[in-house]
Design an enzyme around this catalytic site. Structure first.
Site, PDB file in Angstrom:
ATOM      1  N   ALA A  66       0.838  -1.197   0.000  1.00 47.79           N
ATOM      2  CA  ALA A  66       0.000   0.000   0.000  1.00 47.79           C
ATOM      3  C   ALA A  66       0.872   1.245   0.000  1.00 47.79           C
ATOM      4  CB  ALA A  66      -0.898  -0.012   1.230  1.00 47.79           C
ATOM      5  N   GLY A 105      -0.345  -5.308   0.223  1.00 42.88           N
ATOM      6  CA  GLY A 105      -1.354  -5.121  -0.815  1.00 42.88           C
ATOM      7  C   GLY A 105      -0.918  -5.652  -2.162  1.00 42.88           C
ATOM      8  N   GLU A 108      -1.708  -9.202  -2.086  1.00 41.93           N
ATOM      9  CA  GLU A 108      -3.168  -9.327  -2.135  1.00 41.93           C
ATOM     10  C   GLU A 108      -3.694  -9.126  -3.561  1.00 41.93           C
ATOM     11  OE1 GLU A 108      -4.977  -8.110   2.110  1.00 41.93           O
ATOM     12  OE2 GLU A 108      -3.661  -6.586   1.268  1.00 41.93           O
ATOM     13  N   GLU A 128       2.139  -6.495   7.149  1.00 41.45           N
ATOM     14  CA  GLU A 128       1.344  -5.439   7.793  1.00 41.45           C
ATOM     15  C   GLU A 128       1.454  -5.447   9.315  1.00 41.45           C
ATOM     16  OE1 GLU A 128      -0.667  -6.016   3.800  1.00 41.45           O
ATOM     17  OE2 GLU A 128       0.356  -7.270   5.277  1.00 41.45           O
TER      18      GLU A 128
END
Length: 692
Positions: A66, A105, A108, A128
């Protein structure tokens, strides 16, 4: 080629659409990246000539996660979940082509592709937890469906980066392609998927591995028990575990809702804010306002270390580990032999654990030159003194070095408290002198407090910061004052701990409160571990402290089974009735009226003065920024990461609250609690330390 936006384009190679993302430095999932990906996949899906889609990234890495700078800001453009839905529901197979690090992310996103190929040097993970969060875009629901519950638990709670070969073995990657040939390899794989008419493999539909763990709560109980010590105080590991439990026990979409709820609980809480502060603070510490990035560095090809004791040996190992030759000096042959043997033993113990090969051990030991002659340091680029913490000895050593060291060599002291300018004045080259304060054990502890003298040259500062990074340290530049940043603040806590046990608390009360706060151990347990007799001279004893009385009673700490605590044969501590009696007698002789002391008073008396001292350090310019103080305490003293460091924690408590309590203590207990002028001003102006 069709440019979708500034960071994304779509190219068609035969019947394969290649979506290329190029958003330096790490292709983070910013609003522009999400918008580009959404547009590119829509275009590829709409193009009848495209039968399969490859997602690939330019630069040094696939999507690395992210965009952390957008946290807490209003969402613009498509959400990450929107992008994932587009990819996962594509009617055409999507292949993620992975190099570098596919993290958070980024992983993901890769998990919603139908297939994943990678080069052998790639690594994947969900880190994370390291910023107090959990994967909030389906990572905790999809990962266990591919790699299994046990491996998923390990990955989400450790943040570990899994190498490509291991990722292939666990099913996270489908195929490895030749290094440097990722694009062609991914296109070829896409063509193979089409030729073999493979299905659109959706990870969300893989239920065998989560169903295998259903009805087996013992898997989670065992994992929690095995990691209880490591996870102590942190919220994020537990929320990550709950998410994997949800993946096992709930339908996929319900698991996503549980993940979202637990993610928001962390995202809006103080722990993640603190851990994100820590993430940026460590990077900020490397920036010195008056030392430009282009400051010339002094090449460090050979290092000298004076002292082969615990500290000197540990310091030497840092450089040997980095492949830099070290000449280590001792005055006596037996001390030199013992020091070198200890270094070898440390390496061999590491090799026994499988973290080094025997060849690595010999290579590192081959870089070490033991000597009893200071003159052998004449060709060193950096010389670090690690002798006794006495100014006269330090000055004598530096006076000798001044005559031996080559021009331009950096002369560094590993002092914990002493005045760098006084040490520098014993040479004719104070501009070459700097403090390099390592923390014990020096080959393990991450912090390196770099102490700037009044005349230290900028090249010496820049080189010291760079060498700190090279040897794997978190380097923080501090100003010259007694105890610098870390030990100057520690003195506040130590003083109050000693006073509290005379006023009514017991050592185990103080230790328990500070341990429960999140510190690895309290001051009295720490004293017992280090040895109560360190720095104690029986010939000069004055019985002026409880510690001296205990030393006279031959209570030396863990080493002989009795100190502030009594210890059994396994060094398990229990409160000592003898010590309790010593403390009561000591207080009575000094006419100190003992009283009941609450846990809250212990916490406030020990920690609020530290925040206040930190404010004084900022006020005097002995630290560049409050976050540097936090970085020192987090990496050198075990301050709990999830509180962000003493200065960040002070703001969480409320500077107004700390000031009010300092004023109260000042009135009742004297000038040890005098509030910092900076603290007074910030509270009056409604500001925080970041505004200082």
């Amino acid at each position: 080629m069709t440019a979708i936006n500034a960071v994304t384009d779509l190219t068609v190679e035969g019947d394969i659409g290649v979506v290329t993302l190029n958003s330096p430095p790490v292709n983070a999932l910013s609003a522009a990246v999400r918008e580009g990906l959404s547009g590119a996949f829509d275009a590829a899906i709409a193009d009848p000539a495209v039968k399969a889609i490859v997602l690939i990234c330019e630069g040094k890495t696939f999507i690395a996660g992210a965009d952390i700078t957008e946290f807490g800001k209003a969402m613009t453009g498509p959400s990450l979940q929107d992008v994932q839905n587009t990819i996962e529901n594509s009617p055409k197979p999507v292949i993620a082509a992975i190099h570098g690090t596919v993290l958070g992310g980024g992983l993901e996103v890769a998990l919603v592709a139908h297939y994943r190929v990678a080069v052998p040097s790639a690594k994947g993970g969900l880190p994370e937890v390291n910023i107090g969060l959990l994967p909030g875009a389906g990572g905790t629901q999809r990962l266990p469906r591919i790699v299994g519950v046990e491996k998923a638990l390990e990955m989400v709670t450790s943040g570990q980066h899994v190498p490509a070969k291991a990722a292939l073995a666990m099913g996270l990657f489908d195929e490895l392609v030749e290094e440097g040939n990722l694009r062609a390899g991914a296109v070829a794989y896409a063509q193979k998927v089409l030729a073999e008419k493979r299905p659109l493999a959706k990870v969300r539909e893989l239920n065998a591995k989560v169903e295998a763990a259903r009805g087996k709560p013992e898997i989670f109980e065992a994992f929690r028990a095995a990691n209880a010590k490591k996870f102590r105080g942190f919220m994020a590991p537990e929320n990550n575990i709950k998410c994997i439990e949800a993946a096992v026990n709930l339908p996929f979409d319900e698991g996503l809702k549980a993940e979202r709820k637990l993610f928001m609980e962390l995202m809006t809480g103080s722990q993640s804010a603190a851990q994100r502060h820590v993430f940026f603070a460590e990077r900020q510490a490397a920036k010195i306002p008056d030392v430009p990035d282009d400051t010339p560095l002094i090449p460090i090809k050979k290092v000298g270390v004076i002292g082969a004791g615990t500290m000197g040996g540990g310091i030497s190992m840092n450089f040997l580990n980095a492949g830099i030759p070290v000449t280590i000096i001792e005055m006596k042959q037996e001390n030199l032999d013992r020091g070198v043997a200890t270094i070898r033993k440390n390496y061999e113990n590491t090799a026994k654990k499988g973290r080094l090969t025997q060849d690595d051990v010999e290579k590192r030991m081959g870089l070490l030159t033991p000597s009893m002659h200071l003159e052998d340091l004449a060709d060193c680029d950096l010389i670090i003194e690690a002798v006794f913490e006495l100014m006269e000895i330090k000055k004598e050593v530096f006076g000798k070095l001044d005559k031996i060291a080559k021009p331009g060599a950096i002369l560094a002291s590993n002092t914990s408290y002493l005045d760098i300018d006084v040490i520098a004045a014993s040479t004719s080259r104070p501009e070459s002198v700097i403090g390099l304060h390592y923390f014990s054990p020096a080959n393990v502890m991450r912090l390196l407090e770099i102490v700037r003298g009044a005349k230290t040259d900028k090249s010496v500062i820049a080189t010291s910061m760079a060498i700190g990074k090279k040897i794997g340290k978190v380097a923080v530049l501090v100003g010259n004052c007694h105890g610098f940043v870390g030990n100057r603040m520690l003195a506040q806590r130590q003083r109050e701990a000693q006073k509290l046990i005379l006023e009514g608390a017991m050592p185990w009360d103080v230790d328990r409160v500070l341990y429960d706060f999140g510190l690895p151990m309290g001051p009295f347990a720490m004293s017992d571990l280090a040895g109560l007799d360190i720095g104690w001279d029986p010939a000069k004893t004055s019985y002026s402290t409880v510690r001296e009385v205990l030393c006279e009673m031959d209570r030396r700490g863990q080493k002989n089974g009795k100190g502030f605590y009594d210890y059994d044969e396994n060094r398990v501590a229990k409160p000592s009735a003898i010590v309790e009696e010593v403390i009561r007698d000591f207080a009575e002789k000094r006419q100190i009226q003992r009283r009941d002391i609450t846990d809250q008073e212990i916490l406030e008396r020990c920690l609020y003065p530290m925040v206040n001292e930190g404010a004084k350090i900022l006020e005097e310019g002995k630290a560049i920024r409050a976050s540097d103080i936090d970085t020192v305490w987090l990496n050198g003293y075990g301050w709990p990461v999830y509180t962000g460091g003493p200065m960040f924690w002070g703001e969480l408590v409320g500077l107004d609250k700390i000031l009010a309590k300092m004023r109260e203590f000042h009135a009742a207990l004297g000038d040890d609690f005098k509030p910092s002028a900076l603290l007074e001003r910030l509270v009056a102006e409604g500001k925080g330390f970041r505004d200082a």
